[in-house]
Design a protein around this motif. Structure first.
Motif, PDB file in Angstrom:
ATOM      1  N   ILE A 232       0.823  -1.216   0.000  1.00 26.40           N
ATOM      2  CA  ILE A 232       0.000   0.000   0.000  1.00 26.40           C
ATOM      3  C   ILE A 232       0.853   1.261   0.000  1.00 26.40           C
ATOM      4  CG2 ILE A 232      -1.668   1.324   1.352  1.00 26.40           C
ATOM      5  CD1 ILE A 232      -2.996  -1.303   2.101  1.00 26.40           C
ATOM      6  N   PRO A 233       1.810   1.437   0.923  1.00 27.61           N
ATOM      7  CA  PRO A 233       2.646   2.645   0.831  1.00 27.61           C
ATOM      8  C   PRO A 233       3.526   2.663  -0.410  1.00 27.61           C
ATOM      9  CG  PRO A 233       3.489   1.165   2.534  1.00 27.61           C
ATOM     10  CD  PRO A 233       2.163   0.632   2.118  1.00 27.61           C
ATOM     11  N   VAL A 234       3.930   1.492  -0.898  1.00 26.56           N
ATOM     12  CA  VAL A 234       4.762   1.443  -2.098  1.00 26.56           C
ATOM     13  C   VAL A 234       3.974   1.944  -3.302  1.00 26.56           C
ATOM     14  CG1 VAL A 234       6.029  -0.080  -3.660  1.00 26.56           C
ATOM     15  CG2 VAL A 234       6.184  -0.417  -1.207  1.00 26.56           C
ATOM     16  N   VAL A 235       2.702   1.569  -3.392  1.00 28.84           N
ATOM     17  CA  VAL A 235       1.862   2.040  -4.495  1.00 28.84           C
ATOM     18  C   VAL A 235       1.762   3.563  -4.471  1.00 28.84           C
ATOM     19  CG1 VAL A 235      -0.508   2.075  -5.356  1.00 28.84           C
ATOM     20  CG2 VAL A 235       0.554  -0.088  -4.732  1.00 28.84           C
ATOM     21  N   THR A 236       1.633   4.119  -3.274  1.00 20.69           N
ATOM     22  CA  THR A 236       1.561   5.577  -3.155  1.00 20.69           C
ATOM     23  C   THR A 236       2.823   6.232  -3.699  1.00 20.69           C
ATOM     24  OG1 THR A 236       0.186   5.351  -1.188  1.00 20.69           O
ATOM     25  CG2 THR A 236       1.224   7.474  -1.559  1.00 20.69           C
ATOM     26  N   VAL A 237       3.964   5.760  -3.219  1.00 18.96           N
ATOM     27  CA  VAL A 237       5.236   6.351  -3.631  1.00 18.96           C
ATOM     28  C   VAL A 237       5.485   6.106  -5.118  1.00 18.96           C
ATOM     29  CG1 VAL A 237       7.733   6.301  -3.289  1.00 18.96           C
ATOM     30  CG2 VAL A 237       6.210   6.170  -1.331  1.00 18.96           C
ATOM     31  N   LEU A 238       5.156   4.910  -5.593  1.00 21.80           N
ATOM     32  CA  LEU A 238       5.377   4.589  -7.001  1.00 21.80           C
ATOM     33  C   LEU A 238       4.539   5.497  -7.896  1.00 21.80           C
ATOM     34  CD1 LEU A 238       6.944   2.615  -8.778  1.00 21.80           C
ATOM     35  CD2 LEU A 238       4.952   1.108  -8.747  1.00 21.80           C
ATOM     36  N   GLY A 239       3.285   5.719  -7.499  1.00 20.26           N
ATOM     37  CA  GLY A 239       2.437   6.611  -8.275  1.00 20.26           C
ATOM     38  C   GLY A 239       2.956   8.031  -8.296  1.00 20.26           C
ATOM     39  N   LEU A 293      -5.957   8.243 -10.084  1.00 20.97           N
ATOM     40  CA  LEU A 293      -7.122   7.378 -10.248  1.00 20.97           C
ATOM     41  C   LEU A 293      -6.713   5.905 -10.176  1.00 20.97           C
ATOM     42  CD1 LEU A 293      -9.140   9.146 -13.098  1.00 20.97           C
ATOM     43  CD2 LEU A 293      -9.852   8.848 -10.721  1.00 20.97           C
ATOM     44  N   LEU A 294      -5.612   5.563 -10.845  1.00 20.75           N
ATOM     45  CA  LEU A 294      -5.131   4.180 -10.801  1.00 20.75           C
ATOM     46  C   LEU A 294      -4.733   3.787  -9.386  1.00 20.75           C
ATOM     47  CD1 LEU A 294      -2.981   4.028 -14.068  1.00 20.75           C
ATOM     48  CD2 LEU A 294      -5.225   2.999 -13.664  1.00 20.75           C
ATOM     49  N   ILE A 295      -4.122   4.715  -8.641  1.00 24.48           N
ATOM     50  CA  ILE A 295      -3.748   4.427  -7.261  1.00 24.48           C
ATOM     51  C   ILE A 295      -4.986   4.115  -6.430  1.00 24.48           C
ATOM     52  CG2 ILE A 295      -2.844   5.467  -5.142  1.00 24.48           C
ATOM     53  CD1 ILE A 295      -0.790   6.901  -6.849  1.00 24.48           C
ATOM     54  N   ASP A 296      -6.050   4.890  -6.616  1.00 23.21           N
ATOM     55  CA  ASP A 296      -7.295   4.629  -5.874  1.00 23.21           C
ATOM     56  C   ASP A 296      -7.858   3.248  -6.205  1.00 23.21           C
ATOM     57  OD1 ASP A 296      -7.499   6.937  -4.351  1.00 23.21           O
ATOM     58  OD2 ASP A 296      -8.398   8.075  -5.980  1.00 23.21           O
ATOM     59  N   VAL A 297      -7.813   2.886  -7.482  1.00 22.41           N
ATOM     60  CA  VAL A 297      -8.324   1.570  -7.885  1.00 22.41           C
ATOM     61  C   VAL A 297      -7.474   0.453  -7.277  1.00 22.41           C
ATOM     62  CG1 VAL A 297      -8.704   0.047  -9.855  1.00 22.41           C
ATOM     63  CG2 VAL A 297      -9.344   2.462 -10.005  1.00 22.41           C
ATOM     64  N   SER A 301      -8.286  -2.686  -4.499  1.00 21.30           N
ATOM     65  CA  SER A 301      -8.033  -4.110  -4.737  1.00 21.30           C
ATOM     66  C   SER A 301      -7.146  -4.699  -3.642  1.00 21.30           C
ATOM     67  CB  SER A 301      -7.378  -4.295  -6.107  1.00 21.30           C
ATOM     68  OG  SER A 301      -6.098  -3.700  -6.140  1.00 21.30           O
ATOM     69  N   LEU A 302      -6.244  -3.888  -3.089  1.00 18.82           N
ATOM     70  CA  LEU A 302      -5.387  -4.371  -2.009  1.00 18.82           C
ATOM     71  C   LEU A 302      -6.096  -4.379  -0.664  1.00 18.82           C
ATOM     72  CD1 LEU A 302      -2.039  -2.548  -2.914  1.00 18.82           C
ATOM     73  CD2 LEU A 302      -2.543  -4.974  -3.195  1.00 18.82           C
ATOM     74  N   ASP A 303      -6.972  -3.409  -0.454  1.00 21.34           N
ATOM     75  CA  ASP A 303      -7.666  -3.282   0.830  1.00 21.34           C
ATOM     76  C   ASP A 303      -9.150  -3.037   0.569  1.00 21.34           C
ATOM     77  OD1 ASP A 303      -8.485  -2.929   3.390  1.00 21.34           O
ATOM     78  OD2 ASP A 303      -7.231  -1.184   3.822  1.00 21.34           O
ATOM     79  N   PRO A 304      -9.964  -4.107   0.450  1.00 28.36           N
ATOM     80  CA  PRO A 304     -11.394  -3.944   0.170  1.00 28.36           C
ATOM     81  C   PRO A 304     -12.134  -3.148   1.238  1.00 28.36           C
ATOM     82  CG  PRO A 304     -10.695  -6.226  -0.155  1.00 28.36           C
ATOM     83  CD  PRO A 304      -9.568  -5.522   0.530  1.00 28.36           C
ATOM     84  N   ARG A 305     -11.544  -2.984   2.419  1.00 28.52           N
ATOM     85  CA  ARG A 305     -12.216  -2.225   3.466  1.00 28.52           C
ATOM     86  C   ARG A 305     -12.436  -0.770   3.071  1.00 28.52           C
ATOM     87  NH1 ARG A 305      -8.170  -3.367   8.288  1.00 28.52           N
ATOM     88  NH2 ARG A 305      -6.783  -2.869   6.541  1.00 28.52           N
ATOM     89  N   MET A 306     -11.647  -0.253   2.120  1.00 31.16           N
ATOM     90  CA  MET A 306     -11.802   1.124   1.694  1.00 31.16           C
ATOM     91  C   MET A 306     -13.164   1.356   1.062  1.00 31.16           C
ATOM     92  SD  MET A 306      -8.084   2.170   0.147  1.00 31.16           S
ATOM     93  CE  MET A 306      -8.634   3.866  -0.023  1.00 31.16           C
TER      94      MET A 306
END
Length: 311
Positions: A232-239, A293-297, A301-306
């Motif tokens: 999850i944090p990696v996706v943020t930084v990568l985006g 937008l891709l990060i939100d999607v 998928s990683l955390d369905p609780r969102m």
């Protein structure tokens, strides 16, 4: 579906705000844009009649909102207009610049991932060991080094002293090596630190011992529970790295004298070529919004609780 529509609406609002802010800043920029365009076209001092003709041609003699709408209306159908200096359509030149920039950005991002993932995994095998401290030290140094300074160091070493790689231009694939390394090392440093922290935090989750007591294999726990949590944090930084690569590319392309969006933007700013400057800013904004937008999607998928929290 409702959540996706809200995300698209937010993106539309952001892009509209970016278009308005960009046009307003260029409109109210100091100096006479007609004079800058005339000098870029003719290279000499021109008469007042020519300046008046350029103002009328570029729409500088109309009101702000009239000129803004005259620029925005074609933009809605993908028409970026014509260059104020050359008279050529902006879109073909913009596509040519992107054909150099986007492959370089993707190669840099790929190298950053290839370097950061193994380095973070090695560092987290034995937290606090010399390998861990060495990986953290390398990542900290990589984050601290500015891209322009690193690029000059690579030119000095590999192009001047060793003569292994070319430093300027974009004629061959070898010309992309040094610019890609300049961008990739900074990306790798940021991703290594975030991925290491994410893995170490994921391993401390209170529910993990229950899986081990049930006899679940360590590899399955790592794949199904530790990896998604650390991602999850990696996706943020990568985006963010992908979005802000354009910022670094402006500096890197100028240093290595490469054609691309960076040099395209710098030359347009010098010439006060408003349609070209606005086109680059809009493209950068579209990329930034699309990445978010891709990060939100991916988050969902990683955390369905969102999704449940949004509902």
């Amino acid at each position: 579906m409702r959540i996706f529509a809200e995300l698209v609406l937010r993106a539309a609002v952001v892009l509209t705000g970016v278009a308005l802010a960009t046009f307003a800043l260029l409109w109210h920029a100091p100096g006479d844009p007609a004079l800058a365009i005339a000098e870029a076209r003719h290279g000499t001092v021109v008469s007042k009649e020519v300046l008046d003709l350029i103002r009328a041609e570029a729409g500088f003699d109309t009101g702000f909102w009239t000129a803004f709408w005259a620029w925005l209306s074609p933009l809605l159908i993908g028409d970026f207009g014509q260059s104020s200096v050359t008279g050529r359509h902006v879109w073909p030149d913009l596509v040519t610049a992107m054909s150099y920039t986007f492959p370089l950005a993707l190669i840099s991002l790929a190298i950053g991932l290839v370097v950061s993932v193994p380095l973070a995994l090695v560092a987290t095998r034995k937290p606090g060991s010399w390998m861990d401290r060495g990986a953290v030290a390398l990542a900290s140094i990589g984050v601290a080094i500015p891209a322009f300074w690193l690029g000059l160091l690579l030119i000095l070493l590999f192009a001047v002293h060793l003569g292994w790689l070319p430093a300027m231009g974009a004629q061959t694939k070898a010309h992309a090596v040094l610019p890609a390394l300049t961008l990739a090392l900074g990306i790798a440093a940021s991703l290594t630190r975030i991925l290491r922290s994410g893995i170490l935090e994921a391993r401390t989750q209170t529910f993990l011992p229950a899986f081990y007591r049930r006899g679940v294999a360590a590899g399955d726990v790592a794949r199904d529970h530790i990896a998604p949590h650390a991602a999850i944090p990696v996706v943020t930084v990568l985006g963010l790295e992908l979005a802000f690569l354009l910022e670094g590319l402006v500096v890197v392309e100028v240093i290595f004298a490469r054609p691309g969006l960076g040099s395209f933007l710098v030359n347009a700013i010098y010439a006060r070529d408003f349609p070209k400057v606005q086109a680059v800013v809009i493209i950068a904004a579209v990329i930034f919004v699309t990445v978010n937008l891709l990060i939100d999607v991916i988050y969902r998928s990683l955390d369905p609780r969102m999704d449940r929290r949004d509902a």
